[in-house]
Design a protein around this motif. Sequence first.
Motif, PDB file in Angstrom:
ATOM      1  N   ASN A 219       0.794  -1.224   0.000  1.00  0.00           N
ATOM      2  CA  ASN A 219       0.000   0.000   0.000  1.00  0.00           C
ATOM      3  C   ASN A 219       0.828   1.276   0.000  1.00  0.00           C
ATOM      4  OD1 ASN A 219      -2.866   0.950   0.135  1.00  0.00           O
ATOM      5  ND2 ASN A 219      -2.111   2.007   1.951  1.00  0.00           N
ATOM      6  N   GLN A 220       2.127   1.206   0.330  1.00  0.00           N
ATOM      7  CA  GLN A 220       2.877   2.454   0.474  1.00  0.00           C
ATOM      8  C   GLN A 220       3.059   3.191  -0.854  1.00  0.00           C
ATOM      9  OE1 GLN A 220       6.844   2.242   1.992  1.00  0.00           O
ATOM     10  NE2 GLN A 220       7.529   0.692   0.548  1.00  0.00           N
ATOM     11  N   GLY A 221       3.072   2.461  -1.963  1.00  0.00           N
ATOM     12  CA  GLY A 221       3.137   3.106  -3.262  1.00  0.00           C
ATOM     13  C   GLY A 221       4.477   3.764  -3.514  1.00  0.00           C
ATOM     14  N   PRO A 222       4.526   4.698  -4.505  1.00  0.00           N
ATOM     15  CA  PRO A 222       5.783   5.364  -4.828  1.00  0.00           C
ATOM     16  C   PRO A 222       6.212   6.302  -3.713  1.00  0.00           C
ATOM     17  CG  PRO A 222       3.980   6.368  -6.031  1.00  0.00           C
ATOM     18  CD  PRO A 222       3.416   5.153  -5.345  1.00  0.00           C
ATOM     19  N   ALA A 223       7.480   6.660  -3.713  1.00  0.00           N
ATOM     20  CA  ALA A 223       8.011   7.530  -2.660  1.00  0.00           C
ATOM     21  C   ALA A 223       7.260   8.853  -2.611  1.00  0.00           C
ATOM     22  CB  ALA A 223       9.497   7.776  -2.898  1.00  0.00           C
ATOM     23  N   ALA A 224       6.889   9.247  -1.399  1.00  0.00           N
ATOM     24  CA  ALA A 224       6.232  10.535  -1.198  1.00  0.00           C
ATOM     25  C   ALA A 224       7.272  11.526  -0.671  1.00  0.00           C
ATOM     26  CB  ALA A 224       5.088  10.401  -0.199  1.00  0.00           C
ATOM     27  N   LYS A 225       7.474  12.652  -1.363  1.00  0.00           N
ATOM     28  CA  LYS A 225       8.466  13.656  -0.981  1.00  0.00           C
ATOM     29  C   LYS A 225       9.863  13.037  -0.856  1.00  0.00           C
ATOM     30  CE  LYS A 225       5.083  16.459   1.506  1.00  0.00           C
ATOM     31  NZ  LYS A 225       4.689  17.086   2.801  1.00  0.00           N
ATOM     32  N   GLY A 226      10.134  12.087  -1.741  1.00  0.00           N
ATOM     33  CA  GLY A 226      11.465  11.494  -1.772  1.00  0.00           C
ATOM     34  C   GLY A 226      11.703  10.413  -0.746  1.00  0.00           C
ATOM     35  N   GLU A 227      10.689  10.077   0.041  1.00  0.00           N
ATOM     36  CA  GLU A 227      10.873   9.078   1.082  1.00  0.00           C
ATOM     37  C   GLU A 227       9.773   8.027   1.028  1.00  0.00           C
ATOM     38  OE1 GLU A 227      11.035  10.896   4.875  1.00  0.00           O
ATOM     39  OE2 GLU A 227      12.852  12.055   4.472  1.00  0.00           O
ATOM     40  N   GLN A 228      10.132   6.798   1.333  1.00  0.00           N
ATOM     41  CA  GLN A 228       9.152   5.736   1.496  1.00  0.00           C
ATOM     42  C   GLN A 228       9.104   5.364   2.963  1.00  0.00           C
ATOM     43  OE1 GLN A 228      10.422   2.749  -1.510  1.00  0.00           O
ATOM     44  NE2 GLN A 228       8.399   3.070  -2.396  1.00  0.00           N
ATOM     45  N   LEU A 229       7.957   4.860   3.380  1.00  0.00           N
ATOM     46  CA  LEU A 229       7.827   4.480   4.790  1.00  0.00           C
ATOM     47  C   LEU A 229       8.757   3.328   5.146  1.00  0.00           C
ATOM     48  CD1 LEU A 229       3.934   4.630   5.205  1.00  0.00           C
ATOM     49  CD2 LEU A 229       5.620   6.287   6.038  1.00  0.00           C
ATOM     50  N   TYR A 230       8.905   2.386   4.225  1.00  0.00           N
ATOM     51  CA  TYR A 230       9.689   1.183   4.502  1.00  0.00           C
ATOM     52  C   TYR A 230      10.651   0.887   3.347  1.00  0.00           C
ATOM     53  CZ  TYR A 230       5.361   0.779   7.198  1.00  0.00           C
ATOM     54  OH  TYR A 230       4.276   1.038   7.996  1.00  0.00           O
ATOM     55  N   ARG A 231      11.837   0.411   3.706  1.00  0.00           N
ATOM     56  CA  ARG A 231      12.831   0.065   2.690  1.00  0.00           C
ATOM     57  C   ARG A 231      12.806  -1.426   2.351  1.00  0.00           C
ATOM     58  NH1 ARG A 231      15.729   3.389   6.107  1.00  0.00           N
ATOM     59  NH2 ARG A 231      16.797   1.594   7.003  1.00  0.00           N
ATOM     60  N   GLY A 232      11.997  -2.178   3.072  1.00  0.00           N
ATOM     61  CA  GLY A 232      11.924  -3.611   2.817  1.00  0.00           C
ATOM     62  C   GLY A 232      11.267  -4.344   3.965  1.00  0.00           C
ATOM     63  N   VAL A 233      11.346  -5.672   3.923  1.00  0.00           N
ATOM     64  CA  VAL A 233      10.663  -6.524   4.898  1.00  0.00           C
ATOM     65  C   VAL A 233      11.143  -6.258   6.316  1.00  0.00           C
ATOM     66  CG1 VAL A 233      10.196  -8.901   5.594  1.00  0.00           C
ATOM     67  CG2 VAL A 233      10.359  -8.329   3.168  1.00  0.00           C
ATOM     68  N   PHE A 234      12.442  -6.338   6.530  1.00  0.00           N
ATOM     69  CA  PHE A 234      12.975  -6.215   7.894  1.00  0.00           C
ATOM     70  C   PHE A 234      12.831  -4.794   8.433  1.00  0.00           C
ATOM     71  CE2 PHE A 234      15.241  -9.928   6.160  1.00  0.00           C
ATOM     72  CZ  PHE A 234      14.823 -10.868   7.094  1.00  0.00           C
ATOM     73  N   ASP A 235      12.928  -3.802   7.544  1.00  0.00           N
ATOM     74  CA  ASP A 235      12.721  -2.420   7.964  1.00  0.00           C
ATOM     75  C   ASP A 235      11.292  -2.218   8.431  1.00  0.00           C
ATOM     76  OD1 ASP A 235      13.634   0.335   8.224  1.00  0.00           O
ATOM     77  OD2 ASP A 235      12.338   0.782   6.512  1.00  0.00           O
ATOM     78  N   CYS A 236      10.347  -2.822   7.720  1.00  0.00           N
ATOM     79  CA  CYS A 236       8.932  -2.726   8.096  1.00  0.00           C
ATOM     80  C   CYS A 236       8.670  -3.435   9.424  1.00  0.00           C
ATOM     81  CB  CYS A 236       8.058  -3.312   6.996  1.00  0.00           C
ATOM     82  SG  CYS A 236       6.286  -3.125   7.289  1.00  0.00           S
ATOM     83  N   LEU A 237       9.230  -4.626   9.582  1.00  0.00           N
ATOM     84  CA  LEU A 237       9.081  -5.358  10.843  1.00  0.00           C
ATOM     85  C   LEU A 237       9.642  -4.547  12.009  1.00  0.00           C
ATOM     86  CD1 LEU A 237      10.073  -8.990   9.763  1.00  0.00           C
ATOM     87  CD2 LEU A 237       7.849  -8.314  10.691  1.00  0.00           C
ATOM     88  N   ARG A 238      10.843  -3.978  11.802  1.00  0.00           N
ATOM     89  CA  ARG A 238      11.513  -3.223  12.867  1.00  0.00           C
ATOM     90  C   ARG A 238      10.716  -1.980  13.249  1.00  0.00           C
ATOM     91  NH1 ARG A 238      14.634   1.119  13.070  1.00  0.00           N
ATOM     92  NH2 ARG A 238      14.695   1.306  10.793  1.00  0.00           N
ATOM     93  N   LYS A 239      10.302  -1.207  12.253  1.00  0.00           N
ATOM     94  CA  LYS A 239       9.576   0.037  12.526  1.00  0.00           C
ATOM     95  C   LYS A 239       8.216  -0.231  13.161  1.00  0.00           C
ATOM     96  CE  LYS A 239      11.752   3.013   9.050  1.00  0.00           C
ATOM     97  NZ  LYS A 239      11.581   3.709   7.747  1.00  0.00           N
ATOM     98  N   THR A 240       7.544  -1.247  12.658  1.00  0.00           N
ATOM     99  CA  THR A 240       6.222  -1.583  13.206  1.00  0.00           C
ATOM    100  C   THR A 240       6.343  -2.005  14.667  1.00  0.00           C
ATOM    101  OG1 THR A 240       5.414  -2.280  11.026  1.00  0.00           O
ATOM    102  CG2 THR A 240       4.188  -3.050  12.941  1.00  0.00           C
ATOM    103  N   TYR A 241       7.300  -2.871  14.955  1.00  0.00           N
ATOM    104  CA  TYR A 241       7.482  -3.344  16.339  1.00  0.00           C
ATOM    105  C   TYR A 241       7.916  -2.200  17.254  1.00  0.00           C
ATOM    106  CZ  TYR A 241       9.105  -5.980  20.356  1.00  0.00           C
ATOM    107  OH  TYR A 241       9.285  -6.454  21.632  1.00  0.00           O
ATOM    108  N   LYS A 242       8.795  -1.331  16.749  1.00  0.00           N
ATOM    109  CA  LYS A 242       9.316  -0.225  17.555  1.00  0.00           C
ATOM    110  C   LYS A 242       8.233   0.770  17.929  1.00  0.00           C
ATOM    111  CE  LYS A 242      12.858   3.415  17.516  1.00  0.00           C
ATOM    112  NZ  LYS A 242      13.944   4.055  16.723  1.00  0.00           N
ATOM    113  N   THR A 243       7.347   1.111  16.986  1.00  0.00           N
ATOM    114  CA  THR A 243       6.326   2.131  17.234  1.00  0.00           C
ATOM    115  C   THR A 243       4.999   1.574  17.739  1.00  0.00           C
ATOM    116  OG1 THR A 243       5.671   2.062  14.904  1.00  0.00           O
ATOM    117  CG2 THR A 243       7.284   3.743  15.544  1.00  0.00           C
ATOM    118  N   GLU A 244       4.671   0.335  17.353  1.00  0.00           N
ATOM    119  CA  GLU A 244       3.355  -0.215  17.690  1.00  0.00           C
ATOM    120  C   GLU A 244       3.406  -1.434  18.594  1.00  0.00           C
ATOM    121  OE1 GLU A 244       0.837  -0.446  14.045  1.00  0.00           O
ATOM    122  OE2 GLU A 244       2.564   0.493  13.071  1.00  0.00           O
TER     123      GLU A 244
END
Length: 299
Positions: free
Chosen positions: A235-260
């Motif tokens: 769902n994140q789609g193309p980069a917004a303002k030059g940034e994407q929410l996640y760079r890949g699987v492990f980045d998504c796992l790490r960020k999700t666990y860290k914040t949620e």
Amino acid sequence: MDFVIGGLAGAGATIFTNPMDVVKTRLQLQGELRARSEHTMRYRGIFHGLYVISKNDGAMALQKGLAPAMVLGFCMNSVRLGIYHIAEVQGWTKTKEGDISIHKTIFWSSASGVVSGLAANPASVVKTRMQAAAHPSIAVGRQHVYNGMLDGVVKIYKMEGTRGFFAGVNATCTRLAIGSAAQLTTFSTVKQALLAHGYWESSPATLAFAASLVSGLVCVLLETPLDVVNTRLYNQGPAAKGEQLYRGVFDCLRKTYKTEGLHGLYKGLGPLYLRIAPHTTLSLVIWDMLNILFSNKTR
């Protein structure tokens, strides 16, 4: 024919389970990268989600993304169940004595899951984005407006190129390798165990139903964290303002666990189970019955 049977089983089951998939997608995107105290709860659970979506977007919104979901169900299951059934028929999943070999079954079910993930990923991306699109009052996650499946395909290709159709493909293949191994290994093993104890020898449909119930439970417990990752990467789609929410699987796992927290990795567990359990049951029972039907006709 093995591939067609698997595809029909998956597509047929999708019609009944798509509403739960819509709710699951919204729950998994809700509060994305925010602590539980920092966001408004648009959906407070399965049944509240069904109610809110129906009220704000109309009852038909519960079938959002049905076309790509059916394409996904056909592509994924035709490849996955087709490859696995060939392995079963050829005896590649059994020991020399003819019993189920756990490690061989895990290998073939995982391999079939990975190949099916590659085949079905484009449909998964379109499906997820269409399911996430909602009325502004209940919108969660990034919103992508597509006027149907073909419009979605065209817009993704124009904005993101071929790469857009393979967003989250690493997570998809990992999830399906684990989920397929859990589903098909459990299904085959439980079926054999039930038969060995004399249960439902003359009722293959009941036998398949009982084995699929156990299979669905094991599958959802192992799959949920990676399913959350899948949904967000799709769902994140193309980069917004030059940034994407996640760079890949492990980045998504790490960020999700860290914040949620751990809760974030198991968002949508309820509707995922209510989707996977009947989907597993319907697709595996349909698959089993079609295989029996066609094997009897060819004898």
